[in-house]
Design an enzyme around this catalytic site. Structure first.
Site, PDB file in Angstrom:
ATOM      1  N   HIS A  62       0.865  -1.197   0.000  1.00  0.00           N
ATOM      2  CA  HIS A  62       0.000   0.000   0.000  1.00  0.00           C
ATOM      3  C   HIS A  62       0.893   1.236   0.000  1.00  0.00           C
ATOM      4  O   HIS A  62       1.439   1.613   1.032  1.00  0.00           O
ATOM      5  CB  HIS A  62      -0.874   0.021   1.257  1.00  0.00           C
ATOM      6  CG  HIS A  62      -1.885  -1.078   1.308  1.00  0.00           C
ATOM      7  ND1 HIS A  62      -2.997  -1.090   0.488  1.00  0.00           N
ATOM      8  CD2 HIS A  62      -1.964  -2.205   2.053  1.00  0.00           C
ATOM      9  CE1 HIS A  62      -3.712  -2.177   0.752  1.00  0.00           C
ATOM     10  NE2 HIS A  62      -3.112  -2.872   1.692  1.00  0.00           N
ATOM     11  N   HIS A 114      -0.772  -6.650  -5.375  1.00  0.00           N
ATOM     12  CA  HIS A 114      -0.856  -7.919  -4.660  1.00  0.00           C
ATOM     13  C   HIS A 114      -0.257  -9.007  -5.529  1.00  0.00           C
ATOM     14  O   HIS A 114      -0.492  -9.053  -6.738  1.00  0.00           O
ATOM     15  CB  HIS A 114      -2.322  -8.259  -4.374  1.00  0.00           C
ATOM     16  CG  HIS A 114      -2.559  -9.690  -4.016  1.00  0.00           C
ATOM     17  ND1 HIS A 114      -3.239 -10.561  -4.837  1.00  0.00           N
ATOM     18  CD2 HIS A 114      -2.175 -10.402  -2.932  1.00  0.00           C
ATOM     19  CE1 HIS A 114      -3.287 -11.760  -4.255  1.00  0.00           C
ATOM     20  NE2 HIS A 114      -2.650 -11.691  -3.108  1.00  0.00           N
ATOM     21  N   ASN A 134       0.772 -13.366  -5.183  1.00  0.00           N
ATOM     22  CA  ASN A 134       0.840 -14.574  -4.380  1.00  0.00           C
ATOM     23  C   ASN A 134       1.216 -15.728  -5.284  1.00  0.00           C
ATOM     24  O   ASN A 134       0.694 -15.851  -6.390  1.00  0.00           O
ATOM     25  CB  ASN A 134      -0.528 -14.846  -3.712  1.00  0.00           C
ATOM     26  CG  ASN A 134      -0.606 -16.240  -3.093  1.00  0.00           C
ATOM     27  OD1 ASN A 134      -1.304 -17.124  -3.598  1.00  0.00           O
ATOM     28  ND2 ASN A 134       0.130 -16.441  -2.033  1.00  0.00           N
ATOM     29  N   VAL A 135       2.159 -16.555  -4.833  1.00  0.00           N
ATOM     30  CA  VAL A 135       2.410 -17.837  -5.491  1.00  0.00           C
ATOM     31  C   VAL A 135       2.431 -18.903  -4.397  1.00  0.00           C
ATOM     32  O   VAL A 135       2.975 -18.676  -3.320  1.00  0.00           O
ATOM     33  CB  VAL A 135       3.720 -17.864  -6.308  1.00  0.00           C
ATOM     34  CG1 VAL A 135       3.545 -17.114  -7.622  1.00  0.00           C
ATOM     35  CG2 VAL A 135       4.904 -17.284  -5.532  1.00  0.00           C
ATOM     36  N   ARG A 136       1.809 -20.019  -4.679  1.00  0.00           N
ATOM     37  CA  ARG A 136       1.677 -21.043  -3.628  1.00  0.00           C
ATOM     38  C   ARG A 136       1.678 -22.452  -4.215  1.00  0.00           C
ATOM     39  O   ARG A 136       1.357 -22.660  -5.398  1.00  0.00           O
ATOM     40  CB  ARG A 136       0.391 -20.817  -2.832  1.00  0.00           C
ATOM     41  CG  ARG A 136      -0.865 -20.924  -3.666  1.00  0.00           C
ATOM     42  CD  ARG A 136      -2.123 -20.526  -2.915  1.00  0.00           C
ATOM     43  NE  ARG A 136      -3.279 -20.533  -3.797  1.00  0.00           N
ATOM     44  CZ  ARG A 136      -3.657 -19.500  -4.544  1.00  0.00           C
ATOM     45  NH1 ARG A 136      -2.991 -18.364  -4.525  1.00  0.00           N
ATOM     46  NH2 ARG A 136      -4.705 -19.593  -5.345  1.00  0.00           N
ATOM     47  N   HIS A 188      -0.238  -5.445 -17.825  1.00  0.00           N
ATOM     48  CA  HIS A 188      -0.767  -6.610 -18.543  1.00  0.00           C
ATOM     49  C   HIS A 188       0.230  -7.169 -19.552  1.00  0.00           C
ATOM     50  O   HIS A 188       0.218  -8.380 -19.820  1.00  0.00           O
ATOM     51  CB  HIS A 188      -2.125  -6.281 -19.173  1.00  0.00           C
ATOM     52  CG  HIS A 188      -3.246  -6.399 -18.190  1.00  0.00           C
ATOM     53  ND1 HIS A 188      -3.861  -7.589 -17.905  1.00  0.00           N
ATOM     54  CD2 HIS A 188      -3.823  -5.486 -17.363  1.00  0.00           C
ATOM     55  CE1 HIS A 188      -4.785  -7.414 -16.963  1.00  0.00           C
ATOM     56  NE2 HIS A 188      -4.784  -6.134 -16.632  1.00  0.00           N
ATOM     57  N   HIS A 232     -20.991  -7.708  -3.947  1.00  0.00           N
ATOM     58  CA  HIS A 232     -21.935  -6.836  -3.230  1.00  0.00           C
ATOM     59  C   HIS A 232     -21.849  -5.383  -3.698  1.00  0.00           C
ATOM     60  O   HIS A 232     -22.703  -4.569  -3.345  1.00  0.00           O
ATOM     61  CB  HIS A 232     -21.712  -6.933  -1.721  1.00  0.00           C
ATOM     62  CG  HIS A 232     -20.375  -6.412  -1.265  1.00  0.00           C
ATOM     63  ND1 HIS A 232     -19.186  -7.022  -1.595  1.00  0.00           N
ATOM     64  CD2 HIS A 232     -20.041  -5.341  -0.515  1.00  0.00           C
ATOM     65  CE1 HIS A 232     -18.194  -6.341  -1.054  1.00  0.00           C
ATOM     66  NE2 HIS A 232     -18.670  -5.322  -0.395  1.00  0.00           N
ATOM     67  N   GLY A 247      -4.016 -20.053  11.039  1.00  0.00           N
ATOM     68  CA  GLY A 247      -2.764 -19.416  10.636  1.00  0.00           C
ATOM     69  C   GLY A 247      -2.415 -18.256  11.561  1.00  0.00           C
ATOM     70  O   GLY A 247      -3.177 -17.928  12.472  1.00  0.00           O
ATOM     71  N   ARG A 248      -1.262 -17.648  11.266  1.00  0.00           N
ATOM     72  CA  ARG A 248      -0.817 -16.536  12.113  1.00  0.00           C
ATOM     73  C   ARG A 248      -1.563 -15.271  11.686  1.00  0.00           C
ATOM     74  O   ARG A 248      -1.260 -14.672  10.640  1.00  0.00           O
ATOM     75  CB  ARG A 248       0.693 -16.351  11.950  1.00  0.00           C
ATOM     76  CG  ARG A 248       1.248 -15.276  12.887  1.00  0.00           C
ATOM     77  CD  ARG A 248       2.757 -15.246  12.809  1.00  0.00           C
ATOM     78  NE  ARG A 248       3.302 -14.268  13.729  1.00  0.00           N
ATOM     79  CZ  ARG A 248       3.659 -13.024  13.385  1.00  0.00           C
ATOM     80  NH1 ARG A 248       3.504 -12.605  12.135  1.00  0.00           N
ATOM     81  NH2 ARG A 248       4.173 -12.214  14.289  1.00  0.00           N
TER      82      ARG A 248
END
Lengths: 307, 307
Positions: free
Chosen positions: A104, A114, A116-118, A153, A183, A267-268
């Site tokens: 941020h 953001h 994320n790789v998992r 992109h 919403h 999780g933490r």
């Protein structure tokens, strides 16, 4: 250990090595762009085994709050957030490895990012193993710039093209569908890539894709930060940023699978919720002025588009 | 209409009359305590039928944001948030009436309050009708005062005692269990009353209880606002209030049944999310100083107790 077990341990180890390296590189780049603040580190242990390394930077010259989290956790049973679409894996023990990053920036002209790789590996009741990769990256601007969206992109496409020309359109659409606030009938941002349950490519190719996504994220985000961080802004822009950050909170607590997976698997909490913005406002029924740059964000940028 | 249908319409009408009156009285009392700001009104319609009247006060002398919402909505199918524990009612058409109120004061020494009373009526597949009442009120202080907690719970008890001496302990415990942030292992506040699925008392007695809860809320909250609104505070207290409000957001978006019911039933988002605080901060791994009043909040007040 038998051969299969050794192969599994080795696979986990090479993923872990890549992820820790990605975390290092990402923190380094963000510190460079900031020029003032540094990441602090917290090592932690997971209640059911494993643990992680959380890195947080706050109150920088450019970055108001950034979290880059590595975790490798074990669990006795996959949580509901992960089994809603995989009911056959309910109650199976698992391990999950990943790096998550949310930044941020202070300046409202620099978008929030953001990534994320998992990798998740599940031991099924019949003794067999099921695994998959997931991840992606998406961008949430407060004030939109065409060239930033095009660059973002382009990097997403470049990450995908070596794996097939159908990959970018597929994962780009998945991202648009996923980062959507039902919403509000609003996109979270301008999208990017999202994928999950990836194992049909086999382990090596899927792991190569994880690396391509992680590496491309740095190439996608850094130039935008560098380009926009000196942009002059005032109270009005800061106030809009605070307001729009409310949508980030709503998304992460209502929909984000990673957040819900983490909270449901004990999780933490502080590492999971590091993604929440530092300062947020909610204003009842706020509407942008007609013809304003704030309205342009909604009308032009928060709409799925071909960049 | 047959007799049953007429009775149903009359029941709905007397509840509606009470709820609109409660909304009026509540807004009046809050305006009186504030002395400066006034509630604005928004009438709205629900996509599947019915609608509501939202009243919002912001930027008052005492109250930073308060929402008092009346709604009477129809739906084609009860949402998941309402059928998780009532699977036999899934996909049944329903109507729901209620008043919800959340007040976020400016002064950190004045606690945030929440009150909700509601009535739900479901048309089952076999043609029969099932109805229940639910609601309660709970208090979320930033700085705790024993006498406020005692007064709050005395009013809660007074609301319950005419309905049986076992009612307060039962609904007080339900409140402690319900307003609990599992991922933080923290209570949301000092509790109060919570009840749901109330129909075993029959309609008249259950409706009398709704009125007792609504009326007692005003008697419970007003004196606390009056007592604390002049308390001197500084940056430190304001900063702690902003931080603690983050827990309110987490609770409402992760757990609150009313919020999830509303969002899942295509409710009016701005009216549902009026409960979210005006300014909120998240700080990574913030901990209160040992021996500070902030630590006292956690150790003494955010713990279920007999007041």
């Amino acid at each position: 250990m038998n051969n299969i077990a050794i192969i599994k341990v080795e696979a986990i180890n090479i993923i872990k090595k890549y992820l820790l390296n990605l975390q290092n590189r990402l923190c380094h780049v963000l510190e460079q762009e900031d020029g003032k603040a540094r990441f602090i580190e917290d090592k932690w242990e997971h209640t059911e085994g494993g643990g992680g390394l959380t890195r947080i930077m706050t109150d920088g010259a450019v970055i108001e709050k950034s979290g880059v989290n590595f975790s490798h956790v074990y669990g006795r049973a996959l949580p509901q957030a992960a089994t809603a679409k995989r009911p056959e894996l309910a109650n199976s023990p698992f391990q999950a490895l990943g790096v998550s990053s949310v930044t941020h920036p202070y300046n409202p002209y620099v978008p929030t990012s953001h990534m994320n790789v998992r990798f998740v590996m599940v031991e099924k009741a019949d003794g067999s193993t099921h695994w998959w990769f997931g991840g992606g990256f998406d961008l949430t601007p407060y004030y939109g710039f065409d060239e930033d969206c095009k660059h973002w992109h382009a990097m997403a496409k470049e990450a995908c093209n070596p794996f097939g020309l159908d990959v970018y359109p597929r994962f780009k659409k998945w991202c648009d569908d996923y980062f959507y606030l039902k919403h509000r009938n609003e996109q979270r941002g301008i999208g990017g890539l999202f994928y999950d349950d990836l194992n049909e490519w086999g382990f090596e190719r899927s792991f190569a894709f994880m690396q391509s996504v992680g590496n491309s994220f740095i190439k996608a985000y850094q130039p935008i930060v560098a380009q926009r961080k000196q942009h002059v802004f005032g109270e009005r822009e800061k106030s809009f940023q605070h307001y729009r950050r409310g949508r980030y909170v709503e998304y992460n607590l209502l929909y984000d699978r990673g957040t819900l997976f983490g909270l449901q698997s004990n999780g933490r909490t502080e590492s999971i919720l590091m993604s929440l913005p530092p300062v947020v406002t909610w204003k009842y029924h706020w509407q942008p002025e007609s013809g304003s740059p704030e309205e342009t964000l909604y009308k032009v940028f928060l709409v799925p588009r071909d960049w």
